[in-house]
Structures are given as C-alpha cells and as structure tokens.
Design a protein around this motif. Structure first.
Motif, short mmCIF file in Angstrom:
data_model
loop_
_atom_site.label_atom_id
_atom_site.label_comp_id
_atom_site.label_asym_id
_atom_site.label_seq_id
_atom_site.Cartn_x
_atom_site.Cartn_y
_atom_site.Cartn_z
N PRO A 151 0.79 -1.24 0.00
CA PRO A 151 0.00 0.00 0.00
C PRO A 151 0.82 1.28 0.00
N ASP A 206 -7.93 2.44 -8.17
CA ASP A 206 -8.29 3.83 -7.88
C ASP A 206 -9.44 4.36 -8.74
N GLU A 229 -9.04 7.68 2.39
CA GLU A 229 -8.84 6.24 2.19
C GLU A 229 -8.70 5.53 3.53
N ARG A 268 -6.47 -0.46 1.78
CA ARG A 268 -5.86 -0.71 0.47
C ARG A 268 -5.09 -2.01 0.52
N TRP A 300 -5.20 -3.29 -7.55
CA TRP A 300 -5.54 -2.77 -6.23
C TRP A 300 -7.03 -2.82 -5.96
N SER A 345 -9.36 -0.92 -3.05
CA SER A 345 -9.25 0.06 -1.97
C SER A 345 -10.64 0.58 -1.62
#
Length: 337
Positions: free
Chosen positions: A13, A222, A151, A154, A163, A165
């Motif tokens: 992360p 993301d 955030e 993650r 990823w 998250s």
C-alpha cells in the motif's frame, strides 16, 4: 486473472514492491531493489522456513514480508513454521509469530496474520476506542468513534493483479456517480432509491451526519466502481431481528459500474470490505447483511465468501435474508491473496 504460480512481485500500500526469486527450496525477497532476506524452504508436509541470511532491515519487517509472500502465493497455506536462532521479540509481541513447544521454532498462522491491521488500514487506530455505553434513538449501544475521512483500506489483490481500496464518500466529488448508479434500472430494482441530485444530496447528507453509518466508495486501481454503507448493527433497524452484538457491523452494497460486475470481482471487493470491518475494531465479532430474500445471485456470492443465511425475516419494505459471517470463520477460512 493472473496465475499465482507465476507470481514474482507484490505491491504494498505504500507504493513499494516486494520482489521474489523463488524455487522449490529457496526464497530471496527484496523490497525496492534492497535485499530483505534469504530463506531455505521445506514444503512437505507443511511449509518449514529457515533463515539463511537477513540483510540490513528490521527483523520484524523481513519476517512479515516472508509471511505475506508465502500466504499470498498459496491461499490454501494455513501456517508457516520458522526455525530461528534468536527469539523474535517484536514479531512475538505483535502476534505475527507464536512460539511452539520446540526451542527455536515459531509459527505464523494465516488466521492471525490477516488480523494484523498494518499495512492494510490507512488510518489504523493506535488504540482501541474506549467503551462507554450511551442511549440514542431509544437504543443502548457503545459510543462510536469519529468517522474517518479519506482512504481507509488498500490491498493488492494478487488474483486480480490490481488494487482494491476503500475510501469514504465525498458528497461533492461523488454525488454525480451516486446519482447515476442509483438511477440505473438494475440498481433501482433492489435499492429503490431513484431520485434527483438534490434528493441524493439530502440522502447522503443525512448519512454523513449519522454516527452509526459510514459511507464508502470501492475502487479498483483507484477507479470508483461501487458504493457501500457500513453500519453499527446495534443502532440499526436490523437490531430487533437477531441477538445483536455491541460491535457487530452491517453492510449495504451497490456495484455501479457494469464492467466491474461478475463473481471474481465480487470475491475481491466483498472479502476486502469484510476484512476492513473486522480490522477496524478487533471487538467486531460478526458482519451482517440483509439483501432481499429473492436476490439469489447476491446471496450466492455471499455464501461463496463464507456468509451463511441465518434466516429470512420481514422488514416493512421487503422480505430480507439475514446473512451473517463470524470473525472466527472469516479468518479461519481466509483466502485473501
């Protein structure tokens, strides 16, 4: 999806990369080009690990990286046995390793490893929020901590090669996509929350002010794809329908982007969401959900991730299935990679 047998690197992360040079009997790990540790492996009947060389890095970091690599490489692996010349004080204190009855031998258990909050939690509490019982809305429950912003979770999903998250919803940033998602016929058929931008702003503003509900945006690499509501069950409308624990969490789930549907994506985000809620407070013993009883696809997805249907019951607006997953079952059968 990537083949875990071909795995040579894992992203962390903080943006660094854990790189492995692995054979059947040896493993060399490096982080951002700096060697961490060299190990000898014996894989039968269980994975035995012997440190051959540790480089100029903290011992606990090198041991954690070893456990992460070997567990992510083989989601069926349940424990690792280390032979160490000296007692690993920091690893023992954190629960990363536990001693055995054999001198110099220590174990890492998958069920313990995935309960360690770092590095997955972006805003891990230094200490557990203290308990004080309060009454709100006629319900007695623990005082809840302030809700996080930004955030919160993650993790690199080795199976997807990307990823996953979670971040808190920002009304100004996310209102448009929330409105679009809620007005899609597929979502509306289950959520029944179609409306205008202003109606949805009011809806989200009420939840933002509600200390018992945390609104989250799920992201793959993301890119936002889903909306989740994580709530404390004790204060929720679900509380009268089962023996609710003080720290039980519940979830409402909405996948808005069509290109992120499908069982492999659900397995990634549902396990991540559940993982986050169990890590967020170690006193949380159950995560629950109440999808419509006729939403067979979601119920099946949840069962695939270890949830079981406790019963069906009637809300004023729907017949619901009470889906439930206990902490012990989640971590004992944890297949995070």
């Amino acid at each position: 999806m990537p083949n875990l047998n071909d795995l040579t690197a894992l992203a962390l992360p903080n943006g660094s990369r854990l790189v492995a040079d692995e054979t059947q009997s040896r493993l060399h790990l490096s982080l951002e080009g700096q060697s961490l540790i060299e190990l000898r492996l014996t894989r039968e009947p269980d994975v035995q690990v012997q440190v051959e060389k540790r480089f100029d890095t903290p011992e606990s970091q090198a041991l954690w990286a070893t456990c992460y690599w070997l567990f992510a490489r083989d989601p069926a692996c349940q424990h690792l046995t280390f032979q160490l010349q000296q007692s690993p004080a920091d690893a023992l204190a954190s629960g990363l390793l536990i001693p055995t009855d054999t001198a110099g031998q220590y174990r890492c258990e998958r069920t313990l490893f995935w309960q360690l909050p770092q590095p997955w939690l972006s805003q891990a509490q230094a200490d557990t929020f203290p308990q004080q019982m309060v009454i709100s809305g006629g319900k007695r429950h623990p005082l809840r901590p302030l809700k996080p912003r930004g955030e919160v979770y993650r993790r690199f999903d080795a199976r997807l090669g990307g990823w996953i998250s979670l971040r808190t919803l920002d009304i100004d940033l996310d209102l448009g996509r929330f409105n679009r998602w809620q007005n899609s016929p597929r979502v509306a058929s289950f959520w029944q929350e179609e409306g205008s931008l202003e109606q949805h702003r009011e809806y989200l503003s009420k939840l933002e002010a509600d200390p018992h509900t945390l609104t989250l945006i799920g992201c793959f690499d993301d890119q936002p794809f889903a909306y989740f509501e994580a709530y404390w069950a004790k204060e929720d409308r679900i509380a009268p329908f089962y023996d609710t624990g003080d720290y039980d969490r519940g979830i409402h789930m909405l996948v808005g982007e069509e290109n992120h549907r499908g069982p492999h994506k659900v397995a990634s985000w549902l396990s991540a969401l559940t993982h986050y809620l169990f890590l967020d407070d170690p006193r949380t013993q159950r995560v629950v959900a109440e999808p419509r009883a006729d939403n067979g696809k979601m119920i099946k997805y949840m069962q695939d991730q270890g949830y079981h249907c406790e019963k069906e019951f009637d809300f004023p607006h729907k017949r619901a299935a009470l889906m439930m997953l206990g902490r012990e079952r989640f971590f004992d059968r944890c297949k995070l990679a």
